[in-house]
Scaffold this motif. Structure first.
Motif, PDB file in Angstrom:
ATOM      1  N   PHE A 202      47.912  32.620 -90.202  1.00 43.57           N
ATOM      2  CA  PHE A 202      48.821  31.903 -89.297  1.00 43.57           C
ATOM      3  C   PHE A 202      48.170  30.673 -88.682  1.00 43.57           C
ATOM      4  N   TYR A 203      46.853  30.761 -88.448  1.00 48.16           N
ATOM      5  CA  TYR A 203      46.197  29.757 -87.607  1.00 48.16           C
ATOM      6  C   TYR A 203      46.500  28.303 -87.980  1.00 48.16           C
ATOM      7  N   THR A 204      46.484  27.987 -89.277  1.00 48.35           N
ATOM      8  CA  THR A 204      46.643  26.579 -89.679  1.00 48.35           C
ATOM      9  C   THR A 204      47.933  25.971 -89.126  1.00 48.35           C
TER      10      THR A 204
ATOM     11  N   LEU B 204      47.298   9.187 -86.320  1.00 46.66           N
ATOM     12  CA  LEU B 204      46.073   9.059 -87.127  1.00 46.66           C
ATOM     13  C   LEU B 204      45.103  10.152 -86.706  1.00 46.66           C
ATOM     14  N   ILE B 205      44.604  10.897 -87.679  1.00 42.62           N
ATOM     15  CA  ILE B 205      43.657  11.980 -87.405  1.00 42.62           C
ATOM     16  C   ILE B 205      42.278  11.597 -87.938  1.00 42.62           C
ATOM     17  N   PRO B 206      41.333  11.230 -87.063  1.00 40.05           N
ATOM     18  CA  PRO B 206      39.961  11.047 -87.519  1.00 40.05           C
ATOM     19  C   PRO B 206      39.285  12.419 -87.543  1.00 40.05           C
ATOM     20  N   HIS B 207      38.667  12.776 -88.655  1.00 47.94           N
ATOM     21  CA  HIS B 207      38.024  14.087 -88.723  1.00 47.94           C
ATOM     22  C   HIS B 207      37.006  14.137 -89.852  1.00 47.94           C
ATOM     23  N   ALA B 208      36.107  15.109 -89.791  1.00 49.02           N
ATOM     24  CA  ALA B 208      35.161  15.324 -90.893  1.00 49.02           C
ATOM     25  C   ALA B 208      35.943  15.895 -92.074  1.00 49.02           C
TER      26      ALA B 208
ATOM     27  N   MET C   6      48.961  26.282 -86.155  1.00 55.11           N
ATOM     28  CA  MET C   6      48.594  25.749 -84.836  1.00 55.11           C
ATOM     29  C   MET C   6      47.901  24.394 -84.975  1.00 55.11           C
ATOM     30  N   GLN C   7      47.083  24.254 -85.990  1.00 56.73           N
ATOM     31  CA  GLN C   7      46.357  22.991 -86.166  1.00 56.73           C
ATOM     32  C   GLN C   7      47.294  21.863 -86.625  1.00 56.73           C
ATOM     33  N   SER C   8      48.418  22.223 -87.194  1.00 60.06           N
ATOM     34  CA  SER C   8      49.393  21.198 -87.604  1.00 60.06           C
ATOM     35  C   SER C   8      50.136  20.576 -86.418  1.00 60.06           C
TER      36      SER C   8
ATOM     37  N   ASP D 150      35.834  18.211 -94.099  1.00 60.70           N
ATOM     38  CA  ASP D 150      36.076  19.652 -94.313  1.00 60.70           C
ATOM     39  C   ASP D 150      37.429  20.131 -93.773  1.00 60.70           C
ATOM     40  N   GLN D 151      38.017  19.365 -92.850  1.00 59.33           N
ATOM     41  CA  GLN D 151      39.302  19.784 -92.270  1.00 59.33           C
ATOM     42  C   GLN D 151      40.493  19.357 -93.110  1.00 59.33           C
ATOM     43  N   ASP D 152      40.238  18.613 -94.175  1.00 58.97           N
ATOM     44  CA  ASP D 152      41.362  18.070 -94.958  1.00 58.97           C
ATOM     45  C   ASP D 152      42.350  19.125 -95.479  1.00 58.97           C
TER      46      ASP D 152
ATOM     47  N   LEU E 271      46.212   8.997 -81.612  1.00 66.56           N
ATOM     48  CA  LEU E 271      45.101   9.651 -82.300  1.00 66.56           C
ATOM     49  C   LEU E 271      45.153  11.148 -82.021  1.00 66.56           C
ATOM     50  N   TYR E 272      44.760  11.906 -83.016  1.00 69.57           N
ATOM     51  CA  TYR E 272      44.668  13.359 -82.840  1.00 69.57           C
ATOM     52  C   TYR E 272      43.358  13.824 -83.481  1.00 69.57           C
ATOM     53  N   THR E 273      42.537  14.528 -82.692  1.00 69.42           N
ATOM     54  CA  THR E 273      41.390  15.205 -83.308  1.00 69.42           C
ATOM     55  C   THR E 273      41.135  16.494 -82.535  1.00 69.42           C
ATOM     56  N   GLY E 274      40.079  17.209 -82.875  1.00 71.49           N
ATOM     57  CA  GLY E 274      39.886  18.489 -82.209  1.00 71.49           C
ATOM     58  C   GLY E 274      38.515  19.083 -82.424  1.00 71.49           C
ATOM     59  N   ARG E 275      38.380  20.283 -81.861  1.00 70.84           N
ATOM     60  CA  ARG E 275      37.088  20.962 -81.898  1.00 70.84           C
ATOM     61  C   ARG E 275      37.326  22.462 -81.868  1.00 70.84           C
ATOM     62  N   GLY E 276      36.618  23.188 -82.711  1.00 74.13           N
ATOM     63  CA  GLY E 276      36.641  24.637 -82.649  1.00 74.13           C
ATOM     64  C   GLY E 276      35.529  25.091 -81.719  1.00 74.13           C
TER      65      GLY E 276
HETATM   66  N1  TRP Z   1      39.415  23.305 -86.912  1.00 77.55           N
HETATM   67  C1  TRP Z   1      38.572  22.351 -86.228  1.00 77.55           C
HETATM   68  C2  TRP Z   1      37.148  22.923 -86.117  1.00 77.55           C
HETATM   69  O1  TRP Z   1      36.850  24.000 -86.473  1.00 77.55           O
HETATM   70  C3  TRP Z   1      39.106  21.997 -84.891  1.00 77.55           C
HETATM   71  C4  TRP Z   1      40.282  21.062 -84.973  1.00 77.55           C
HETATM   72  C5  TRP Z   1      41.560  21.326 -84.547  1.00 77.55           C
HETATM   73  C6  TRP Z   1      40.282  19.755 -85.483  1.00 77.55           C
HETATM   74  N2  TRP Z   1      42.355  20.254 -84.765  1.00 77.55           N
HETATM   75  C7  TRP Z   1      41.621  19.270 -85.325  1.00 77.55           C
HETATM   76  C8  TRP Z   1      39.290  18.920 -86.022  1.00 77.55           C
HETATM   77  C9  TRP Z   1      41.959  17.985 -85.746  1.00 77.55           C
HETATM   78  C10 TRP Z   1      39.646  17.665 -86.438  1.00 77.55           C
HETATM   79  C11 TRP Z   1      40.974  17.196 -86.304  1.00 77.55           C
HETATM   80  O2  TRP Z   1      36.288  22.237 -85.629  1.00 77.55           O
END
Ligand code: TRP
Length: 373
Positions: free
Chosen positions: A193-195, A216-220, A197-199, A222-224, A75-80
């Motif tokens: 450039f930032y995107t 698998l990336i669970p996310h809201a 890093m998110q890849s 808006d990040q699509d 799983l991969y997810t994240g937070r800004g």
């Molecule tokens: N860009 C996301 C945000 O602003 C943070 C984020 C980085 C993220 N990698 C992710 C969110 C992967 C969901 C999945 O919150």
């Protein structure tokens, strides 16, 4: 006429039509047959799936094909990390925790201190970096497995991340970024450039282990746009396209429009709010679908579809039976707005008490979850 709304990774505005997003973004709706297939492996369905709070996906079918062949996914997810964590942020994370338990997956959690620095005029890099580790406490508090969960802030893990981001950025043109994000010539070079890093976490474990591992990336939802780019580029680098599963936004307290924003303090409930503050916010700001007077409410009933307290219970009350009873009672007028708010307040008070205790304990184990160069 179709209503106007905006959904980008940096701005969500207006009343979101999620069906239209599926069409415009080109994702797939989560169908009953997909749910049945998930249930075969999980035994039960999380209430976010039962209620279509997770409503859309990319290539879940492929991911399950791989899984059924014995190829486990991570799983991969994240937070800004731009500020404190609010309840809306927890939605994908709660679901990710369930997935980790059910599929025994690793979780790679990206804290994008670089992103928030680049996209927020008033935030210093030091601030977003320290916020990353504050937010990490909220992640750990949800109970992710130690040894299987790796949390990293981009600027502290950049030696590992950067060379892979470079490979992505070499294949990403300015015109693609403009089309995906609505960028113009006024956006900064850093933002373009930032995107890249998110890849990276969408294939980093594969790169590190030298073999392809499904992701698998669970996310809201808006990040699509980021992951559209990721999915386009990473096969060219020799990796699998990541699968994704998308949630709706928790509505802000003031109305069922847009996502809860951290920049408007009053429209959000933070994980660190005291019970008194939570109660005050809900009593004062939670948009009501009730009638103007008690007499009228008893006679005509309330409207749960626009009532934020009811909408929040869809996210936080796990029992379908209880939720259905609240829905029926509110609609018939038996339940008044103040009473409905009290049900939500009680629910959140219990949830936050547990969360805040776990969050404090997390400070002691933070370094067992964090990876850096
Ligand atoms: N860009 C996301 C945000 O602003 C943070 C984020 C980085 C993220 N990698 C992710 C969110 C992967 C969901 C999945 O919150």
């Amino acid at each position: 006429m179709a209503k106007k709304f905006t959904v980008t990774p940096w701005k969500v505005e207006g009343e979101v039509d999620y069906g239209r997003l599926i069409r415009e973004f080109g994702t797939e709706p989560i169908t009953d047959s997909l749910l049945a297939r998930i249930r075969k492996h999980t035994g039960e369905l999380h209430h976010f799936l039962r209620r279509k709070i997770f409503f859309s996906h990319r290539e879940m079918g492929w991911l399950l094909d791989q899984y059924e062949r014995g190829d486990k996914f991570y799983l991969y997810t994240g937070r800004g990390p731009s500020g404190n964590t609010h309840l809306g942020h927890l939605v994908p994370w709660l679901f990710t925790k369930w997935l980790q338990d059910k599929f025994d997956s690793e979780l790679w959690f990206q804290m994008t201190d670089d992103e928030k620095f680049l996209f927020n005029d008033s935030l210093s890099l030091e601030e977003s970096n320290s916020m990353a580790y504050e937010n990490a406490l909220d992640v750990i508090a949800l109970g992710f497995k130690q040894g299987k969960t790796f949390i990293f802030a981009d600027t502290d893990y950049s030696k590992t991340l950067y060379k892979h981001a470079l490979k992505v950025s070499k294949r990403l043109t300015v015109s693609t970024a403009k089309a995906a994000f609505g960028f113009t010539d006024s956006n900064t070079v850093g933002q373009y450039f930032y995107t890249s890093m998110q890849s990276v976490p969408a294939f980093l474990p594969s790169a590190l282990k030298g073999k392809n591992i499904p992701c698998l990336i669970p996310h809201a939802i808006d990040q699509d746009p980021h992951f559209r780019i990721t999915r386009d580029i990473v096969p060219k680098l020799g990796y699998y396209k990541p699968a994704a599963i998308h949630s709706v936004f928790l509505p802000s307290l003031e109305g069922p429009k847009g996502k809860m924003s951290s920049s408007i303090g009053e429209s959000a409930v933070y994980t660190t709010d005291t019970p008194e503050l939570v109660e005050k916010k809900i009593r004062k700001y939670a948009f009501s679908g009730g009638r103007d007077t008690v007499v009228e409410h008893r006679k005509k009933g309330g409207n749960p579809e626009i009532d934020v307290s009811y909408q929040w219970l869809r996210f936080f009350e796990e029992s379908d039976e209880k939720l259905k009873a609240v829905h029926g009672d509110y609609k018939s007028g038996r339940l008044l707005t103040g009473e409905l708010k009290q049900i939500l307040i009680d629910k959140l008070t219990v949830f936050l008490k547990r969360h805040q205790e776990a969050r404090e304990k997390a400070r002691k184990v933070l370094d067992r979850f964090v990876i850096m160069d």
